[in-house]
Write an enzyme that holds these catalytic residues in place. Structure first.
Site, short mmCIF file in Angstrom:
data_model
loop_
_atom_site.label_atom_id
_atom_site.label_comp_id
_atom_site.label_asym_id
_atom_site.label_seq_id
_atom_site.Cartn_x
_atom_site.Cartn_y
_atom_site.Cartn_z
N ARG A 32 0.76 -1.04 0.14
CA ARG A 32 -0.01 -0.07 0.07
C ARG A 32 0.95 1.11 -0.05
NH1 ARG A 32 -4.73 0.35 4.76
NH2 ARG A 32 -4.39 -1.97 4.31
N HIS A 78 -8.25 -3.86 -7.13
CA HIS A 78 -7.93 -3.05 -5.83
C HIS A 78 -9.01 -3.04 -4.86
CE1 HIS A 78 -5.32 -0.20 -3.85
NE2 HIS A 78 -6.28 0.33 -3.43
N TYR A 122 -18.39 13.14 -13.29
CA TYR A 122 -18.61 14.37 -14.20
C TYR A 122 -17.10 14.56 -14.86
CZ TYR A 122 -22.49 15.65 -11.42
OH TYR A 122 -23.77 15.51 -10.81
#
Length: 845
Positions: A32, A78, A122
């Site tokens: 990570r 993931h 968006y």
């Protein structure tokens, strides 16, 4: 019960906690938080780029919705939330976060003010062109693949990157028990460093710094000092000082200056910086700023700071550097995963690991290409031999009805290569090339057997390939392919040639993506250090010291000029039974020598004295100077230069004077040093700077004065008593109150004042020069109305003086209001004192 008891397993809780925590820590470190030194990517970055690669969301294709990429990443690779993935994508898009963004975006992806990006539904993204160089050759068996979290998909263990991404984009992360903070660098410099390492793998870190001069941040700015860079590149750890870039604009008509901040330190939030500056202005920690305005737009950052008249822009800037994030510290900690383990790496070791990675990638890519080209050459060889025997092959095809029969007949037959092959430039060394291991041809005119793959290709041959021209093209293609294979084998077998390939690829990357540095480096090792005096404005202040040891200063401009005979203005709050003991007018940058009641001297900077309001007590001087028990500061003098030609003269209450070379006081010590030896309950009254041919005047409380030449005193050491300067009449309880130094040919007047506020000016020439240790002459009539003489000053016509009383009242007046009168006179009212109020000090401004 017994069945349950069999399932109980006794464990050592200490060992279990240790092992579980270690497993968790390594999971965070490897999976990570830390980047791999080879491709400079953390697992989440690698998964995002791979998902975009699989979707075909490359730099030369159209944009795709961010939400689609996020969905693929969390669905396939993931095992974390969508917000974590999208936040990572946003950072990979931001040009102010990454030196070379790995993703291109359309839409709102946040700002340097800390504004959040628009929702993932968006915005649209695709890989940037430089990202293509990270994933190139992924399809050529260059890296190993690992299973995803549920074992249904595979993902690359590492990316076959051509760019040294760890250095050019840097990385930061917090793992368990360790952190990493690698700054970004300029790609041209980093690749030049890699090329230098390829040319000489014994190159030192210092030599590498000739190519890689230091970090290069996307927000530009200035790095001050090189010590931190050298430490970081040598050891993996270092600290650099980073400043924003400013310019100063002068307005000649209105006579004011404006500071424009147009570059910020890396990772500094612009909105928070402006808010911090505004707060410092409000709290009056930064003085002199008239206007603060953010004029930033799409063209860049522009923070406007308008400065008040007569305020130093240097001091304002130094305060901004000290008190705001306009100057920040970037702590470099180059920790990355090397062979699956976290390692603190130097600059050279990072470059070495990257070049080693490139060697492995190029070798694997080459082996893949050799295998592919061998198979292709094998097919071409079969086609060429078939075309040389095309009539017989056509005869077999016509005579057979089943395709399997055709294959069997062609397979079992031995085929010859006639001499006509020479017509097609089929040279023996080409056909019998050792690099084509699966060739069935041994020699010309010997048996040749087709393989199944060759037979399949022969049967698929189109009629247009039967022409002489097409046959010739096949032969040329075959020869070129054999030559290509030989070059590929050279890459594997010749180390120097392998490194040349890597070298050339890096040069191509540099030519494609290379650019100029953004961050300037100031090489001065101490350039980042700001002296505290650079933060202080030069201005006149009044320093007051009370009998109980409370000291403070306030600006002299707080006291307006008053006429002679005024009541004055309260200057300080006092404790019960306390009173003002000493007053000094100084500049905020002055150095003060503080003389104590036991004859010691201490050093004090004016700007270290607390600035307080007129209604505060101030700060105990014992907090600023290490005084002994019952020791008090009795005299203050300003000394900024310690000239060898100057002396310090000291006078005590009992009329003892001593001259000591000024340089003996030039080395400050926190515990002070002996200035004069005192005895018989004597006290140091006054000190001053004494030059050659100066005249010395000593004034007593009974109005007596003696004037003599400095030549009458010999220079003494610090730890001495001195000699008598004036003969004081013990029966009249007289004592020395003032010391004045008159320069050669001086026309100064002598101002004297009594404890009841009466004063006068007398020309210094009315005081004749006498021998040292005489009784002196009268300087002013002392009576019940006037009170005892408090002090004397040398003044000029246009001077201003401040007078202070024991109750803390201060008056500021012009000397021009006081007439010049003789010695044997009483004087005029200077300040109206209240009952129980007496004048205790005076100073010239």
């Amino acid at each position: 019960m017994n069945s349950f008891a069999k399932e109980i397993k006794l464990i050592n809780i200490e060992e279990e906690l240790k092992n579980s925590y270690l497993d968790y820590a390594m999971s965070v470190i490897v999976g990570r938080a830390l980047p791999d030194v080879r491709d400079g990517l953390k697992p989440v970055h690698r998964r995002i780029l791979y998902a975009m690669y699989i979707l075909g969301n490359t730099w030369n294709k159209s944009y795709k919705k961010s939400a689609r990429i996020v969905g693929d990443v969390i669905g396939k690779y993931h095992p974390h939330g969508d917000n974590a993935v999208y936040d990572t994508i946003v950072r990979l898009v931001q040009s102010f976060s990454l030196r070379y963004p790995l993703i291109k975006g359309q839409g709102n992806f946040g700002s340097i003010d800390g504004d959040s990006a628009a929702a993932m539904r968006y915005t649209e993204i695709k890989m940037s062109k430089i990202s293509q160089e990270i994933i190139n050759d992924l399809e050529k068996n260059t890296v190993n693949y690992l299973f995803n979290y549920d074992g249904t998909e595979k993902i690359p263990e590492i990316m076959p990157t051509k760019i040294p991404n760890l250095l050019i984009n840097g990385s930061s992360g917090i793992a368990v028990g360790m952190t990493t903070n690698i700054p970004p660098h300029n790609i041209t410099e980093v690749i030049n460093g890699c090329l230098a390492y390829i040319n000489d793998n014994k190159i030192s870190t210092k030599e590498l710094m000739n190519y890689i001069t230091g970090p290069d941040f996307p927000t530009s700015g200035i790095i001050y000092g090189i010590n931190g860079i050298q430490n970081a590149y040598s050891t993996g750890k270092g600290k650099i000082f980073l400043r924003g870039r400013t310019k100063i604009i002068k307005n000649q008509k209105k006579n004011y200056k404006t500071i424009i901040i147009y570059e910020l330190p890396y990772q500094v939030n612009k909105a928070k910086l402006i808010k911090k500056i505004a707060l410092l202005i409000k709290e009056k920690k930064i003085h002199g700023i008239k206007t603060l305005r953010d004029e930033s737009d799409k063209d860049g950052i522009r923070i406007l700071i308008k400065i008040k008249k007569d305020i130093s822009t240097k001091i304002i800037l130094n305060n901004l550097y000290t008190l705001t994030p306009l100057q920040t510290t970037f702590s470099i900690n180059m920790v990355s995963l090397y062979r699956g383990e976290p390692v603190l790496m130097s600059l050279k070791s990072i470059i070495k690991a990257f070049i080693s990675h490139r060697r492995e990638i190029v070798i694997r890519r080459t082996n893949y290409q050799i295998s592919k080209d061998r198979n292709k050459a094998h097919i071409l060889e079969g086609l060429i031999v078939a075309l040389l025997n095309i009539e017989e092959i056509i005869k077999i095809i016509r005579s057979s009805k089943i395709s399997e029969t055709i294959k069997n007949k062609i397979c079992i037959k031995s085929w010859k290569i006639p001499d006509i092959s020479q017509l097609f430039l089929l040279k023996e060394q080409k056909i019998l090339n050792s690099y084509l291991n699966n060739s069935n041809l041994v020699k010309f005119n010997q048996s040749y057997h087709f393989s199944n793959n060759q037979i399949k290709a022969i049967l698929d041959l189109k009629l247009n390939k039967l022409t002489t021209l097409e046959h010739k093209k096949l032969c040329i293609e075959y020869q070129n392919l054999i030559y290509k294979i030989s070059k590929l084998f050279k890459i594997i077998n010749d180390y120097k040639y392998l490194m040349k390939v890597i070298y050339n690829e890096l040069v191509m990357i540099k030519n494609e993506f290379g650019d100029k540095r953004k961050t300037e480096i100031i090489l001065n090792k101490n350039a980042h250090i700001i002296d505290i005096k650079d933060l202080i404005v030069h201005e006149k202040v009044i320093i007051t010291l009370s009998y109980y040891g409370y000291i403070k200063y306030h600006k002299i401009n707080e006291y307006r000029l008053q006429h002679r005979g005024g009541k004055g203005k309260l200057t300080t709050k006092l404790k019960e039974n306390d009173f003002i003991y000493k007053i000094l007018v100084a500049d905020t940058h002055d150095n003060i020598l503080c003389f104590s009641s036991i004859g010691k001297v201490y050093w004090l900077k004016v700007y270290n004295i607390p600035q307080s309001s007129r209604f505060s007590l101030g700060k105990p001087i014992i907090n600023l100077i290490t005084l002994q028990k019952k020791e008090k500061i009795t005299n203050l003098i300003i000394v900024n230069k310690y000239k060898n030609t100057s002396n310090l003269i000291m006078v005590t209450k009992k009329g003892i004077v001593k001259k000591t070379n000024l340089q003996k006081f030039s080395r400050p010590r926190s515990n002070g040093i002996i200035a004069i030896k005192l005895k018989n309950n004597d006290t140091l009254i006054s000190t001053s700077i004494l030059d050659i041919e100066d005249k010395i005047m000593l004034f007593t409380s009974k109005g007596k004065v003696v004037k003599f030449c400095e030549t009458k005193l010999r220079s003494m050491g610090r730890n001495t008593i001195g000699v008598k300067g004036i003969n004081i009449l013990k029966q009249k309880s007289d004592f020395v109150v003032s010391l004045i130094i008159i320069k050669k040919l001086s026309s100064d007047n002598i101002f004297t004042i009594t404890e009841n506020g009466y004063g006068k000016c007398t020309n210094n020439k009315l005081f004749p020069i006498r021998n040292r240790y005489t009784k002196g002459i009268l300087s002013m009539i002392i009576n019940k109305r006037n009170g005892l003489l408090v002090g004397a000053l040398k003044v000029k016509k246009n001077d201003q003086i401040v007078i202070i009383t024991n109750l803390g009242t201060l008056i500021r007046i012009n000397i021009s209001e006081i007439g010049i009168i003789g010695r044997n006179t009483q004087g005029v009212t200077i300040i109206k004192t209240k009952p129980n109020e007496t004048v205790i000090g005076l100073q010239k401004i």
